[in-house]
Design an enzyme around this catalytic site. Sequence first.
Site, PDB file in Angstrom:
ATOM      1  N   GLU A  38       1.002  -1.051  -0.332  1.00 42.25           N
ATOM      2  CA  GLU A  38      -0.223  -0.378  -0.463  1.00 42.25           C
ATOM      3  C   GLU A  38       1.350   1.278   0.616  1.00 42.25           C
ATOM      4  O   GLU A  38       1.560   1.451   1.132  1.00 42.25           O
ATOM      5  CB  GLU A  38      -1.075  -0.079   1.060  1.00 42.25           C
ATOM      6  N   HIS A  39       0.506   2.439  -1.107  1.00 38.43           N
ATOM      7  CA  HIS A  39       1.522   3.169  -1.172  1.00 38.43           C
ATOM      8  C   HIS A  39       2.391   3.528  -1.456  1.00 38.43           C
ATOM      9  O   HIS A  39       3.455   3.899  -1.127  1.00 38.43           O
ATOM     10  CB  HIS A  39       1.192   4.299   0.244  1.00 38.43           C
ATOM     11  N   ASP A  41       2.718   2.104  -4.861  1.00 33.42           N
ATOM     12  CA  ASP A  41       2.824   2.172  -6.715  1.00 33.42           C
ATOM     13  C   ASP A  41       3.622   3.488  -7.069  1.00 33.42           C
ATOM     14  O   ASP A  41       4.255   3.066  -7.777  1.00 33.42           O
ATOM     15  CB  ASP A  41       1.559   2.113  -7.315  1.00 33.42           C
ATOM     16  N   GLY A 126     -16.252   4.966  -3.621  1.00 33.18           N
ATOM     17  CA  GLY A 126     -15.978   5.139  -2.592  1.00 33.18           C
ATOM     18  C   GLY A 126     -15.273   4.818  -0.425  1.00 33.18           C
ATOM     19  O   GLY A 126     -15.115   5.164  -0.059  1.00 33.18           O
ATOM     20  N   LEU A 129     -12.380   0.162  -2.926  1.00 33.56           N
ATOM     21  CA  LEU A 129     -12.370  -0.833  -4.069  1.00 33.56           C
ATOM     22  C   LEU A 129     -11.733  -0.471  -5.495  1.00 33.56           C
ATOM     23  O   LEU A 129     -12.034  -1.207  -6.261  1.00 33.56           O
ATOM     24  CB  LEU A 129     -13.320  -1.416  -3.706  1.00 33.56           C
ATOM     25  N   GLU A 164      -6.477  11.025 -14.196  1.00 35.26           N
ATOM     26  CA  GLU A 164      -6.663  10.629 -12.737  1.00 35.26           C
ATOM     27  C   GLU A 164      -5.868  12.069 -11.991  1.00 35.26           C
ATOM     28  O   GLU A 164      -5.897  12.667 -11.296  1.00 35.26           O
ATOM     29  CB  GLU A 164      -7.072   9.174 -11.917  1.00 35.26           C
ATOM     30  N   ASP A 176      -3.971   1.272  -9.111  1.00 39.12           N
ATOM     31  CA  ASP A 176      -5.818   0.482  -9.358  1.00 39.12           C
ATOM     32  C   ASP A 176      -5.973  -0.078 -10.894  1.00 39.12           C
ATOM     33  O   ASP A 176      -6.422  -0.642 -11.859  1.00 39.12           O
ATOM     34  CB  ASP A 176      -6.772   1.134  -8.888  1.00 39.12           C
ATOM     35  N   TYR A 225      -3.635  11.898   0.925  1.00 42.12           N
ATOM     36  CA  TYR A 225      -3.045  11.189  -0.230  1.00 42.12           C
ATOM     37  C   TYR A 225      -2.377  11.799  -0.867  1.00 42.12           C
ATOM     38  O   TYR A 225      -1.030  11.522  -0.775  1.00 42.12           O
ATOM     39  CB  TYR A 225      -4.357  10.366  -1.249  1.00 42.12           C
TER      40      TYR A 225
HETATM   41  C1  GAF Z   1      -5.067   4.719  -4.176  1.00 40.37           C
HETATM   42  C2  GAF Z   1      -4.569   4.566  -5.423  1.00 40.37           C
HETATM   43  F1  GAF Z   1      -5.035   5.698  -6.459  1.00 40.37           F
HETATM   44  C3  GAF Z   1      -3.621   4.095  -5.470  1.00 40.37           C
HETATM   45  O1  GAF Z   1      -2.515   4.646  -6.420  1.00 40.37           O
HETATM   46  C4  GAF Z   1      -2.842   3.152  -4.239  1.00 40.37           C
HETATM   47  O2  GAF Z   1      -1.379   4.639  -4.327  1.00 40.37           O
HETATM   48  C5  GAF Z   1      -3.375   3.351  -3.291  1.00 40.37           C
HETATM   49  O3  GAF Z   1      -4.519   4.415  -3.399  1.00 40.37           O
HETATM   50  C6  GAF Z   1      -2.716   3.146  -2.019  1.00 40.37           C
HETATM   51  O4  GAF Z   1      -1.520   1.792  -2.134  1.00 40.37           O
HETATM   52  O5  GAF Z   1      -6.078   4.142  -4.372  1.00 40.37           O
END
Ligand code: GAF
Length: 396
Positions: A38-39, A41, A126, A129, A164, A176, A225
């Site tokens: 997570e976080h 990418d 929201g 997913l 995006e 994603d 974010y």
């Molecule tokens: C969101 C972002 F869209 C993804 O790119 C990713 O950074 C994620 O948060 C966290 O892992 O879904």
Amino acid sequence: MPNPRPHTPGEIAQKFSAHFRKKPEIYRAPGRVNLIGEHTDYNDGFVLPVAVDLSCWVGVTPRQDRKLVIYAENYSDQAEVDLDAIGSWQKKPSAVYPVGVAWSLEQAGHRLKGCDLYIAGDVPMGSGLSSSASIEVATALALLETAGIQLDRTKVALLCQQAENEFVGARCGIMDQFISCHGKAEHALLLDCRSLHARAIPLPSDAALVVCNTMVKHNLAANEYNNRRAECEEGVQLLKKAFPAIAALRDVTSAQLEQHRQLLPGKIYRRCRHVVTENERVLHAAAAFEKGDQLTIARLMADSHTSLRDDYEVSCQELDLMVEIAVSQKGVLGARMTGGGFGGCTVNLVEHAAVEPFVLSVGREYQQRTGLKPDIYSLEAAQGAEAAVLVPNERC
Ligand code: GAF
């Protein structure tokens, strides 16, 4: 809580025809759940997402002009935009993702046709997913195919990410959109977000993928974010004093980070430690899935959650509670928050025989302790985006 009932191509065709009085082509792109990573990418790192059997559906027919007319079922709202004047379009939430995708495709030199589009989503919005990526990818396929343009799926994912980042204004990474394009049934993908090379990792056959929705989305999510991303970039700049060749946190090992932690203010050090250790966890987790090493998977998922909670500070009370309740249940092989954080869902691997009691007991305890009734779904790992085929008796 039963799963949201996925749409069928026949239903989309019927709804499209009722709305636009024409017979559409139909495209589908899935949402995702991320097992670990997570976080990472947007730090050129590693992720292990799964495309799930909840999708965005887009019905489409070409028009004679250069307009997009977009009906968004989840908003009960219609938007119109001229492809030659997207820059002056007044953004509205119901169509910002599809229009953003049209903008990035056109920017990349792909001349689109005007289209009527009917968009309907199974992915709860929201909830973490990735409903937005599923809308982007399904729309991209619909627009490209209608214009007769063939584009490699990874390029589609990158252009959706660009929409995006630059049109919607969320600085998301590639995870994603990539998994929505390339997902593989019964598998997760181990994705290297720098090379965009992906390897399919089989999911355990003895466990179900259960997603628990906390039913909260704290509104600091979007700002925080982008802040986290900026903090990672700051970490890279400071670490360059010791390692001039690094381009991203992906290039730093735990040992190197520890050796040079005095270069970083405390908060930036903790952000970097999350990313660096999370990358290592993803690679270990992929190997553990391949070996069927469930104890290691459980430990890595727990460590990932702790790191997101304490070092990266993107969890929240509701996510922590949902994980705490989940891991105290029988037959749970791993639990953690999934997605960007600040609410949304947890991902759980649960032995098949334990799924029903898990759903009842987690649902009951979470509701008792928060007053919120969670949605809990058992999901399947699905194929990535595709043109949907109408079965003959479904034709409208
Ligand atoms: C969101 C972002 F869209 C993804 O790119 C990713 O950074 C994620 O948060 C966290 O892992 O879904």
